[in-house]
Design a protein around this motif. Structure first.
Motif, PDB file in Angstrom:
ATOM      1  N   PRO A 174      69.588 -80.284 -59.927  1.00  0.00           N
ATOM      2  CA  PRO A 174      68.897 -79.127 -59.348  1.00  0.00           C
ATOM      3  C   PRO A 174      68.761 -78.034 -60.413  1.00  0.00           C
ATOM      4  CG  PRO A 174      70.703 -79.840 -57.942  1.00  0.00           C
ATOM      5  CD  PRO A 174      70.826 -80.607 -59.221  1.00  0.00           C
ATOM      6  N   SER A 175      67.635 -77.358 -60.398  1.00  0.00           N
ATOM      7  CA  SER A 175      67.422 -76.300 -61.379  1.00  0.00           C
ATOM      8  C   SER A 175      66.345 -75.352 -60.873  1.00  0.00           C
ATOM      9  CB  SER A 175      67.006 -76.885 -62.730  1.00  0.00           C
ATOM     10  OG  SER A 175      65.748 -77.508 -62.632  1.00  0.00           O
ATOM     11  N   VAL A 176      66.285 -74.217 -61.504  1.00  0.00           N
ATOM     12  CA  VAL A 176      65.241 -73.236 -61.229  1.00  0.00           C
ATOM     13  C   VAL A 176      64.737 -72.741 -62.583  1.00  0.00           C
ATOM     14  CG1 VAL A 176      66.857 -71.291 -61.041  1.00  0.00           C
ATOM     15  CG2 VAL A 176      64.633 -71.154 -59.956  1.00  0.00           C
TER      16      VAL A 176
ATOM     17  N   ARG B 102      70.823 -73.296 -63.095  1.00  0.00           N
ATOM     18  CA  ARG B 102      71.141 -74.207 -61.982  1.00  0.00           C
ATOM     19  C   ARG B 102      70.534 -73.735 -60.670  1.00  0.00           C
ATOM     20  NH1 ARG B 102      75.910 -74.104 -64.744  1.00  0.00           N
ATOM     21  NH2 ARG B 102      76.766 -72.521 -63.392  1.00  0.00           N
ATOM     22  N   ASP B 103      70.598 -72.425 -60.435  1.00  0.00           N
ATOM     23  CA  ASP B 103      70.069 -71.832 -59.206  1.00  0.00           C
ATOM     24  C   ASP B 103      69.896 -70.342 -59.455  1.00  0.00           C
ATOM     25  OD1 ASP B 103      72.694 -70.724 -58.967  1.00  0.00           O
ATOM     26  OD2 ASP B 103      73.325 -72.408 -57.718  1.00  0.00           O
TER      27      ASP B 103
ATOM     28  N   ASP C 287      71.593 -67.822 -58.281  1.00  0.00           N
ATOM     29  CA  ASP C 287      72.874 -67.157 -58.573  1.00  0.00           C
ATOM     30  C   ASP C 287      73.261 -67.335 -60.035  1.00  0.00           C
ATOM     31  OD1 ASP C 287      73.168 -66.218 -55.979  1.00  0.00           O
ATOM     32  OD2 ASP C 287      74.327 -67.974 -55.344  1.00  0.00           O
ATOM     33  N   ASP C 288      73.088 -68.544 -60.561  1.00  0.00           N
ATOM     34  CA  ASP C 288      73.393 -68.817 -61.962  1.00  0.00           C
ATOM     35  C   ASP C 288      72.492 -67.972 -62.867  1.00  0.00           C
ATOM     36  OD1 ASP C 288      74.605 -70.264 -64.175  1.00  0.00           O
ATOM     37  OD2 ASP C 288      72.742 -71.437 -64.294  1.00  0.00           O
TER      38      ASP C 288
END
Length: 164
Positions: free
Chosen positions: A64-66, A114-115, A117-118
């Motif tokens: 998962p990534s953004v 990762r997301d 928040d990261d």
């Protein structure tokens, strides 16, 4: 090396789309025998017209990534401030691309995290590092539409027959 000719442009277009093509197939696609094609390829590499060969990775199949684009403005517009910011950018793997801009913002950064928040923790760390960021604007990628396209070489070289 003088500027690239039509055959060189053909080689560049094929390689930009298919970096793993065999030398024999490349030669056939551009209408040359393997040795002349290889010699042209080596000249293009030596002249640093071809910078590297890379794989495009489908991150969704890995983890998962953004992807986030950040328009950044520095507080101080001195050569030393720009240099310090650019040096700092080189130290962070999450920043996968960065462009210096003319106009309103100073830089456009492409960040992979990762997301969200990261990503936010990373931005907070950058702010705490006092890199000179005055303001930043976050743009989260919701879906890729087009990337990694083949540069419009004929258009850039002024070929009137190049269509969009």
């Amino acid at each position: 090396m003088s500027g690239p000719d039509k055959r060189d442009i053909d080689i560049l277009k094929v390689l930009a789309a298919e970096g793993r093509i065999t030398k024999t197939e490349l030669a056939a696609r551009v209408g040359l025998s393997p040795t002349p094609a290889w010699n042209r390829l080596k000249k293009l590499e030596k002249a640093r017209i071809i910078e590297s060969y890379q794989a495009r990775i489908n991150l969704k199949r890995v983890a998962p990534s953004v992807t986030v684009f950040v328009a950044a403005e520095l507080a101080d517009h001195t050569a030393a401030s720009f240099r310090a910011f650019e040096d700092a950018v080189q130290q962070h793997d999450r920043i996968v691309a960065c462009w210096a801009l003319g106009g309103g913002y100073d830089y456009l950064l492409q960040i992979v995290a990762r997301d969200i928040d990261d990503y936010q923790r990373f931005i907070d760390d950058l702010l705490e590092a006092r890199l000179g960021l005055a303001r930043y604007f976050t743009y989260v990628v919701t879906k890729p539409v087009k990337s990694g396209g083949v540069p419009p070489l004929e258009l850039l070289l002024g070929d009137p027959g190049a269509a969009d």
